[in-house]
Design a protein around this motif. Structure first.
Motif, PDB file in Angstrom:
ATOM      1  N   ARG A  70       0.848  -1.193   0.000  1.00 50.16           N
ATOM      2  CA  ARG A  70       0.000   0.000   0.000  1.00 50.16           C
ATOM      3  C   ARG A  70       0.879   1.237   0.000  1.00 50.16           C
ATOM      4  O   ARG A  70       1.725   1.416   0.877  1.00 50.16           O
ATOM      5  CB  ARG A  70      -0.898   0.019   1.231  1.00 50.16           C
ATOM      6  CG  ARG A  70      -2.015  -0.991   1.197  1.00 50.16           C
ATOM      7  CD  ARG A  70      -3.121  -0.641   0.252  1.00 50.16           C
ATOM      8  NE  ARG A  70      -3.860   0.526   0.740  1.00 50.16           N
ATOM      9  CZ  ARG A  70      -4.756   1.183   0.046  1.00 50.16           C
ATOM     10  NH1 ARG A  70      -5.039   0.824  -1.180  1.00 50.16           N
ATOM     11  NH2 ARG A  70      -5.368   2.219   0.563  1.00 50.16           N
ATOM     12  N   GLY A  82      -5.000   6.232  -1.299  1.00 48.98           N
ATOM     13  CA  GLY A  82      -4.223   5.016  -1.143  1.00 48.98           C
ATOM     14  C   GLY A  82      -4.069   4.368  -2.509  1.00 48.98           C
ATOM     15  O   GLY A  82      -4.951   4.483  -3.364  1.00 48.98           O
ATOM     16  N   THR A  84      -2.841   0.604  -4.212  1.00 48.28           N
ATOM     17  CA  THR A  84      -2.417  -0.777  -3.995  1.00 48.28           C
ATOM     18  C   THR A  84      -1.571  -1.226  -5.176  1.00 48.28           C
ATOM     19  O   THR A  84      -1.966  -1.071  -6.332  1.00 48.28           O
ATOM     20  CB  THR A  84      -3.632  -1.709  -3.844  1.00 48.28           C
ATOM     21  OG1 THR A  84      -4.411  -1.272  -2.730  1.00 48.28           O
ATOM     22  CG2 THR A  84      -3.204  -3.153  -3.612  1.00 48.28           C
ATOM     23  N   ASP A 102      -7.288   3.989  -4.882  1.00 48.68           N
ATOM     24  CA  ASP A 102      -8.581   3.982  -4.206  1.00 48.68           C
ATOM     25  C   ASP A 102      -9.539   4.919  -4.934  1.00 48.68           C
ATOM     26  O   ASP A 102      -9.133   5.867  -5.606  1.00 48.68           O
ATOM     27  CB  ASP A 102      -8.437   4.434  -2.747  1.00 48.68           C
ATOM     28  CG  ASP A 102      -7.647   3.446  -1.907  1.00 48.68           C
ATOM     29  OD1 ASP A 102      -7.367   2.324  -2.376  1.00 48.68           O
ATOM     30  OD2 ASP A 102      -7.288   3.817  -0.771  1.00 48.68           O
TER      31      ASP A 102
END
Length: 106
Positions: A70, A82, A84, A102
């Motif tokens: 993350r 965020g 990933t 996100d």
């Protein structure tokens, strides 16, 4: 002929050193966190047509399929998201990964 304690200790240390070298040779591929962050920023800027955002990742990306990391994206207006990063394949030292930001800011 009995072995002296010093001789046994030396052999034990040599065996431990050899084992440590073998472990070092089998370590997984990794991408440095700064390299991951820079690539993520470049790809997201290209996808959105926006200036390159500031991206930071907390640690190196381990080259193991399915591993995720993350990261944090900070846009020029100060908002943050965020991100990933998930490893999809590993070929020697080459690590391929997907990036997903996100949907909402944090």
């Amino acid at each position: 002929m009995p072995k002296s304690p010093a001789s046994l200790a030396a052999r034990g240390l040599a065996a431990a050193a050899a084992a440590a070298l073998l472990v070092g040779c089998t370590s997984e591929a990794k991408l440095p966190k700064d390299e991951v962050a820079d690539t993520v920023a470049e790809k997201l800027a290209a996808q959105t047509g926006q200036p390159k955002p500031d991206v930071t990742c907390p640690e190196d990306l381990v080259g193991k399929v399915g591993t995720s990391l993350r990261c944090k994206l900070t846009a020029s207006d100060g908002t943050s998201l965020g991100v990933t990063v998930k490893v999809t394949s590993v070929d020697g030292n080459k690590i391929s990964y997907d990036i997903k930001a996100d949907e909402t800011t944090s």
